[in-house]
Design an enzyme around this catalytic site. Structure first.
Site, PDB file in Angstrom:
ATOM      1  N   ASN A 171       4.086   5.276   5.714  1.00  0.00           N
ATOM      2  CA  ASN A 171       2.759   5.283   5.100  1.00  0.00           C
ATOM      3  C   ASN A 171       2.806   6.247   3.915  1.00  0.00           C
ATOM      4  O   ASN A 171       2.823   7.463   4.112  1.00  0.00           O
ATOM      5  CB  ASN A 171       1.718   5.733   6.142  1.00  0.00           C
ATOM      6  CG  ASN A 171       0.337   5.872   5.544  1.00  0.00           C
ATOM      7  OD1 ASN A 171       0.100   5.496   4.395  1.00  0.00           O
ATOM      8  ND2 ASN A 171      -0.589   6.421   6.321  1.00  0.00           N
ATOM      9  N   LYS A 226       0.553   6.827   1.803  1.00  0.00           N
ATOM     10  CA  LYS A 226      -0.768   7.416   1.505  1.00  0.00           C
ATOM     11  C   LYS A 226      -1.029   7.333  -0.013  1.00  0.00           C
ATOM     12  O   LYS A 226      -0.674   6.340  -0.632  1.00  0.00           O
ATOM     13  CB  LYS A 226      -0.849   8.842   2.060  1.00  0.00           C
ATOM     14  CG  LYS A 226      -0.479   8.884   3.551  1.00  0.00           C
ATOM     15  CD  LYS A 226      -0.798  10.187   4.233  1.00  0.00           C
ATOM     16  CE  LYS A 226      -0.382  10.095   5.689  1.00  0.00           C
ATOM     17  NZ  LYS A 226      -0.763  11.260   6.468  1.00  0.00           N
ATOM     18  N   HIS A 254      -6.651   4.363  10.129  1.00  0.00           N
ATOM     19  CA  HIS A 254      -5.929   5.640  10.042  1.00  0.00           C
ATOM     20  C   HIS A 254      -6.937   6.787  10.183  1.00  0.00           C
ATOM     21  O   HIS A 254      -8.069   6.679   9.707  1.00  0.00           O
ATOM     22  CB  HIS A 254      -5.181   5.731   8.702  1.00  0.00           C
ATOM     23  CG  HIS A 254      -4.218   6.879   8.670  1.00  0.00           C
ATOM     24  ND1 HIS A 254      -4.626   8.161   8.411  1.00  0.00           N
ATOM     25  CD2 HIS A 254      -2.885   6.934   8.897  1.00  0.00           C
ATOM     26  CE1 HIS A 254      -3.563   8.963   8.474  1.00  0.00           C
ATOM     27  NE2 HIS A 254      -2.505   8.246   8.770  1.00  0.00           N
ATOM     28  N   GLU A 274      -7.286   9.414   8.598  1.00  0.00           N
ATOM     29  CA  GLU A 274      -7.846   9.880   7.318  1.00  0.00           C
ATOM     30  C   GLU A 274      -8.994   8.972   6.882  1.00  0.00           C
ATOM     31  O   GLU A 274      -9.949   9.428   6.251  1.00  0.00           O
ATOM     32  CB  GLU A 274      -6.728   9.942   6.262  1.00  0.00           C
ATOM     33  CG  GLU A 274      -5.815  11.136   6.516  1.00  0.00           C
ATOM     34  CD  GLU A 274      -4.371  10.931   6.111  1.00  0.00           C
ATOM     35  OE1 GLU A 274      -4.078  10.021   5.340  1.00  0.00           O
ATOM     36  OE2 GLU A 274      -3.519  11.706   6.611  1.00  0.00           O
ATOM     37  N   GLU A 286      -1.383   8.327  16.719  1.00  0.00           N
ATOM     38  CA  GLU A 286      -1.204   9.457  15.809  1.00  0.00           C
ATOM     39  C   GLU A 286      -2.168  10.577  16.210  1.00  0.00           C
ATOM     40  O   GLU A 286      -3.338  10.555  15.799  1.00  0.00           O
ATOM     41  CB  GLU A 286      -1.494   9.038  14.369  1.00  0.00           C
ATOM     42  CG  GLU A 286      -0.602   7.923  13.861  1.00  0.00           C
ATOM     43  CD  GLU A 286      -0.471   7.950  12.342  1.00  0.00           C
ATOM     44  OE1 GLU A 286       0.668   8.034  11.875  1.00  0.00           O
ATOM     45  OE2 GLU A 286      -1.489   7.910  11.633  1.00  0.00           O
ATOM     46  N   GLY A 308       0.674  15.710   9.235  1.00  0.00           N
ATOM     47  CA  GLY A 308       0.847  16.555   8.059  1.00  0.00           C
ATOM     48  C   GLY A 308       0.854  18.039   8.376  1.00  0.00           C
ATOM     49  O   GLY A 308       0.746  18.876   7.482  1.00  0.00           O
ATOM     50  N   SER A 313       3.996  14.012  11.852  1.00  0.00           N
ATOM     51  CA  SER A 313       5.115  14.938  11.601  1.00  0.00           C
ATOM     52  C   SER A 313       6.457  14.443  12.143  1.00  0.00           C
ATOM     53  O   SER A 313       7.264  15.231  12.628  1.00  0.00           O
ATOM     54  CB  SER A 313       4.796  16.335  12.152  1.00  0.00           C
ATOM     55  OG  SER A 313       3.682  16.886  11.462  1.00  0.00           O
TER      56      SER A 313
HETATM   57  P1  13P Z   1       2.996  12.887   8.503  1.00  0.00           P
HETATM   58  O1  13P Z   1       4.272  12.202   8.938  1.00  0.00           O
HETATM   59  O2  13P Z   1       3.048  13.401   7.107  1.00  0.00           O
HETATM   60  O3  13P Z   1       2.534  13.886   9.517  1.00  0.00           O
HETATM   61  O4  13P Z   1       1.864  11.737   8.472  1.00  0.00           O
HETATM   62  C1  13P Z   1       1.705  10.914   9.569  1.00  0.00           C
HETATM   63  C2  13P Z   1       0.777   9.821   9.215  1.00  0.00           C
HETATM   64  O5  13P Z   1      -0.405  10.043   9.003  1.00  0.00           O
HETATM   65  C3  13P Z   1       1.321   8.466   9.096  1.00  0.00           C
HETATM   66  O6  13P Z   1       0.315   7.519   9.009  1.00  0.00           O
END
Ligand code: 13P
Length: 255
Positions: free
Chosen positions: A15, A17, A101, A103, A172, A178, A217
């Protein structure tokens, strides 16, 4: 090593983002395709931003890397300024779409109901949904992880049940995204097994066919431990998917 009888092909999805929307994205996609070429037995997906989605999908045609969108609007077309539909994403060369997601739930007001609507729209169009679930830190600390995850899964699992194995769930934990705080393999396995058990309540076929990815992560140095868990069928990778070498190492850890 997974128990004999686990038939699900691992899936590693990156992803991106809101990164890599230009030339760097093209280079990243080419690099991933090159490294994935020699690795069999794992499905590989990248989810670039919309600005490069169609061009990257075109460029990756014939490679073993498939392209995903990061969101969609659940109507086929209409006066919805700024939005993009499932049929449009398919036409752009996408095979997959990430839905719900954390976010999007956190910053864009997505709810269990809107997630379900999007999953239905994707599936109706033939776009494979990667649906994200996961608890916030206070919810984990209050012992509510499974309650939250069950509520989120229940909102769309009936739709996935129409085509078992077509859609994917990504667990997740929000506190691991992150942050560098990864769920340990046991923590991940516990929730993944619970999600599969929940799906069993609906249909044994849905439970055994649905791939449940872990996200939060995931890095080259922790991927193998997570991916070895019985009910972890792959990873949804954020930060580490932006570097060819890191993402390639995670793909290799899946086989
Ligand atoms: P990270 O791997 O940067 O923690 O992000 C995970 C994520 O949100 C994947 O959709």
């Amino acid at each position: 090593m997974k128990a004999v009888g686990t038939q699900r092909t691992p899936l590693i999805a990156g992803n991106w983002k809101m990164y890599m929307g230009g030339r760097a994205g093209h280079e990243l996609a080419r690099g991933v395709a090159e490294r994935a070429k020699g690795v069999g037995g794992v499905d590989v997906v990248v989810a670039p931003p919309l600005t490069v989605l169609a061009a990257i999908a075109h460029e990756l045609e014939g490679s073993r890397v498939q392209v995903s969108a990061q969101n969609l609007y659940p109507k086929d077309e209409g006066a919805f300024t700024g939005e993009v539909s499932a049929p449009m994403l398919l036409e752009a060369g996408c095979k997959w779409v990430i839905i719900g997601h954390s976010e999007r739930r956190q910053y864009f007001g997505e709810t269990d109901a809107s997630v379900a609507e999007k999953v239905a729209a994707a599936q109706k169009a033939g776009l494979r949904p990667i649906v994200c679930v996961g608890e916030l830190l206070p919810e984990r600390e209050a012992g509510k992880t499974l309650e939250v995850v069950y509520r989120q899964v229940d909102a769309f699992s009936r739709i996935l049940g129409d085509q078992p194995g077509f859609g994917v769930i990504a667990y997740e934990p929000v506190w691991a995204i992150g942050t560098g705080k990864v769920a340990g393999p046991e923590q991940a396995q516990e929730v993944h097994a619970a999600i599969r058990q929940r799906l069993t309540g609906q249909s044994a076929e849905l439970a055994s066919a649905t791939r449940v990815l872990y996200g939060g992560s995931v890095k080259p140095d922790n991927a193998a431990g997570l991916l070895a868990c019985q009910d972890v069928d792959g990873a949804l990778v954020g930060g580490a998917s932006l570097k060819v070498a890191d993402f390639a190492a995670i793909i290799e850890a899946a086989v």
